[in-house]
Design a protein around this motif. Structure first.
Motif, PDB file in Angstrom:
ATOM      1  N   CYS A  91       0.850  -1.190   0.000  1.00 48.24           N
ATOM      2  CA  CYS A  91       0.000   0.000   0.000  1.00 48.24           C
ATOM      3  C   CYS A  91       0.878   1.230   0.000  1.00 48.24           C
ATOM      4  N   ALA A  92       0.555   2.188  -0.868  1.00 51.85           N
ATOM      5  CA  ALA A  92       1.400   3.375  -0.993  1.00 51.85           C
ATOM      6  C   ALA A  92       0.602   4.631  -0.751  1.00 51.85           C
ATOM      7  N   CYS A  93       1.287   5.654  -0.264  1.00 50.53           N
ATOM      8  CA  CYS A  93       0.631   6.925   0.000  1.00 50.53           C
ATOM      9  C   CYS A  93       1.671   8.036  -0.060  1.00 50.53           C
ATOM     10  N   PRO A 124       1.540  -3.837   4.947  1.00 48.52           N
ATOM     11  CA  PRO A 124       0.758  -3.482   6.136  1.00 48.52           C
ATOM     12  C   PRO A 124       0.878  -4.461   7.305  1.00 48.52           C
ATOM     13  N   LYS A 125       1.001  -5.761   7.026  1.00 50.57           N
ATOM     14  CA  LYS A 125       0.997  -6.697   8.156  1.00 50.57           C
ATOM     15  C   LYS A 125       2.177  -6.453   9.090  1.00 50.57           C
ATOM     16  N   LEU A 149       2.908  10.394   8.832  1.00 57.84           N
ATOM     17  CA  LEU A 149       1.615  10.687   8.210  1.00 57.84           C
ATOM     18  C   LEU A 149       1.409   9.812   6.972  1.00 57.84           C
ATOM     19  N   ALA A 150       2.466   9.663   6.191  1.00 51.23           N
ATOM     20  CA  ALA A 150       2.368   8.817   4.995  1.00 51.23           C
ATOM     21  C   ALA A 150       2.060   7.377   5.381  1.00 51.23           C
ATOM     22  N   ASN A 156      -4.656   3.383   6.045  1.00 55.07           N
ATOM     23  CA  ASN A 156      -6.031   3.626   5.600  1.00 55.07           C
ATOM     24  C   ASN A 156      -6.292   3.002   4.247  1.00 55.07           C
ATOM     25  N   ILE A 157      -5.326   3.148   3.353  1.00 53.83           N
ATOM     26  CA  ILE A 157      -5.476   2.554   2.022  1.00 53.83           C
ATOM     27  C   ILE A 157      -5.596   1.040   2.130  1.00 53.83           C
TER      28      ILE A 157
END
Lengths: 178, 336
Positions: A91-93, A124-125, A149-150, A156-157
């Motif tokens: 997941c990227a942000c 994420p895990k 924050l990222a 969330n993503i």
């Protein structure tokens, strides 16, 4: 064609449609392709597919900032849809800061301003960082808050991506049972 | 077990497999020979483009985006704008007597089907681009003088890019419909407007088109006027194409990818809004397959198809929302 005897090769091609940006230009970015390839290589279980190639094609239809993060998230979903085993989602942000205030998910206007842009991709895990890319200048004191924050954004993503996958799988199961 | 056998049969003897269906006047996907697959039109989805449209015909999906830019006109045609390909830069400081090959750009990339490779446009993509170019140019769909801002100094250039997202045959019909619909797209800055009093030959059910900002020209600078109403282009003809394949001596409308690859010949008929023939194109086959009667049948089917598509486009534009979808299935009966 290249071939590895013990694992699959991953090939990534990135393309931006000429009508996707405000000023028309056709861009094929090799740098972005290469970053994405390096992001997914340790995540996909390539050893299960020796002497094969996995092609990931990314096409931007409408651009408003956050190319790399959108591509990584889309690629994650596509790989899961294709049924390729991976060790975790990726997941990227993006995050930046304007007037010392950290902001998440920058759009095109914000990217073009003097805000730094930090793209983070995490698994994420475990919370491990798979990719971290930053452009422009960011003071090292502010770095931690922006990076956190990222990472939060990535979490969330992940929730959204996971929910989408689960819903779709439920739908498929239902269809199979009929 | 039965499906496995059929699948094996389809792979080793594709011609025979199809022939057995077609002789019963039906196709493997259940369609009758003259029916089109479900067609969906979605307009205005891309807000970064001046006009955009996405067309789905069965499994084939194409998206067309139009972008407008200002450029210097060609020396030979100082009061005409143009549709331009991906890479041409118009520098009239270099006097060139050769007309540029101005072509809407069709992209068939691996993302739509494994049969395409990445790299320079394949032959099929170039042929499709040229097909669109011919229709737009030769049929005089647009009046290029409408695109003029200031003769010899500044004209509008419309860049049209058609991107195929998934490929299941008949990319020509989908691309042309997407291109024409994108040119018809009101764009995101829809302003109320009076009906154009220049009398186009197009029926008034098609609303005005790609909206370009009103601009003035002075001392080499083109300025957009934000408060003025937008300039409107007019499409003088609305062409719609119908592609048919000849397989086992039968005419199949809207061939799928499998049918296309097995077909002996292919015919594409383009009709405009008055039922006039814009363009006809036939490829392949020996002289004994396509008789004049067969071509007559192609034109008849193209006329019927035009009616369906016109209804769909009208429905799509009736609501003044930015994004709308209308679909025409294959329930319409063909009028013979």
């Amino acid at each position: 064609m290249n071939m590895l005897h013990d694992r699959a090769i991953i090939n990534v091609e990135f393309n931006m449609a000429p009508f996707s940006t405000a000023e028309r230009k056709k861009r094929r970015s090799l740098e972005l392709s290469s970053s994405i390839k390096q992001t997914f290589e340790p995540v996909i279980k390539t050893t299960l597919y020796p002497r094969s190639q996995i092609d990931i094609y990314l096409q931007i239809l409408q651009h408003d900032g956050g190319d790399l993060q959108a591509c990584i998230n889309a690629a994650t979903l596509a790989l899961i849809d294709a049924g390729l085993p991976m060790i975790d989602y990726v997941c990227a942000c993006t995050a930046g800061s304007i007037d010392k205030e950290p902001i998440v998910d920058l759009n095109h206007v914000e990217e073009s301003s003097d805000s730094p842009e930090l793209t983070v991709a995490i698994l994420p895990k475990t919370g491990k960082v798979n990719l971290l890319q930053m452009e422009s200048r960011l003071h090292v004191d502010n770095f931690e808050s922006v990076a956190n924050l990222a990472s939060e954004g990535c979490e969330n993503i992940y929730q959204i991506l996971d929910q989408v996958i689960r819903d779709r799988t439920k739908g498929l199961l239902k269809q199979m049972k009929q | 077990m039965a499906t496995d056998n059929a699948d094996v049969f389809r792979r080793i003897q594709p011609h025979e497999y199809f022939r057995r269906f077609i002789e019963q006047n039906v196709r493997p996907d259940g369609r009758q020979l003259h029916k089109f697959r479900k067609t969906t039109l979605n307009v205005g989805a891309i807000s970064t483009a001046n006009g955009s449209a996405m067309v789905r015909i069965g499994g084939t999906t194409v998206i067309c985006g139009i972008k407008a830019e200002v450029a210097e006109p060609k020396i030979s045609t100082p009061d005409e704008g143009f549709l331009d390909p991906a890479h041409v830069q118009a520098h009239s400081s270099y006097a060139t007597q050769h007309a540029y090959i101005s072509v809407p750009n069709v992209e068939l990339s691996p993302i739509c089907s494994p049969k395409f490779r990445s790299g320079p446009p394949s032959e099929q993509a170039q042929v499709a681009s040229e097909f669109l170019n011919k229709i737009i140019k030769i049929s005089k769909v647009l009046s290029l003088t409408d695109l003029c801002i200031e003769p010899s100094k500044a004209v509008w250039v419309l860049y049209a890019d058609v991107l195929c997202l998934s490929y299941d045959g008949n990319v020509l019909d989908a691309s042309l419909l997407a291109l024409v619909s994108a040119l018809l797209d009101p764009g995101i800055m829809s302003l109320p407007y009076p009906m154009a009093n220049r009398a186009p030959s197009v029926s008034n059910s098609f609303p005005p088109l790609v909206q370009l900002p009103k601009v003035t020209y002075s001392e080499g600078i083109v300025r957009a006027l934000a408060d003025e109403p937008v300039t409107r282009l007019t499409l003088y003809r609305i062409p719609v194409s119908t592609t048919l394949s000849l397989l086992a001596k039968r005419l199949l409308s809207d061939p799928s990818d499998a049918e296309e690859s097995l077909a002996d010949e292919q015919v594409t008929v383009t009709i405009d809004e008055r039922g006039r023939l814009c363009h006809i194109w036939k490829v392949g086959g020996g002289s004994n397959t396509a008789t004049p009667d067969v071509l007559k049948e192609c034109i008849q089917r193209a006329r019927a198809r035009y009616g369906d598509v016109k209804g769909m486009v009208e429905r799509a534009f009736k609501e003044r929302r930015v994004v709308f979808v209308a679909s025409v299935g294959d329930e319409t009966e063909m009028d013979t």
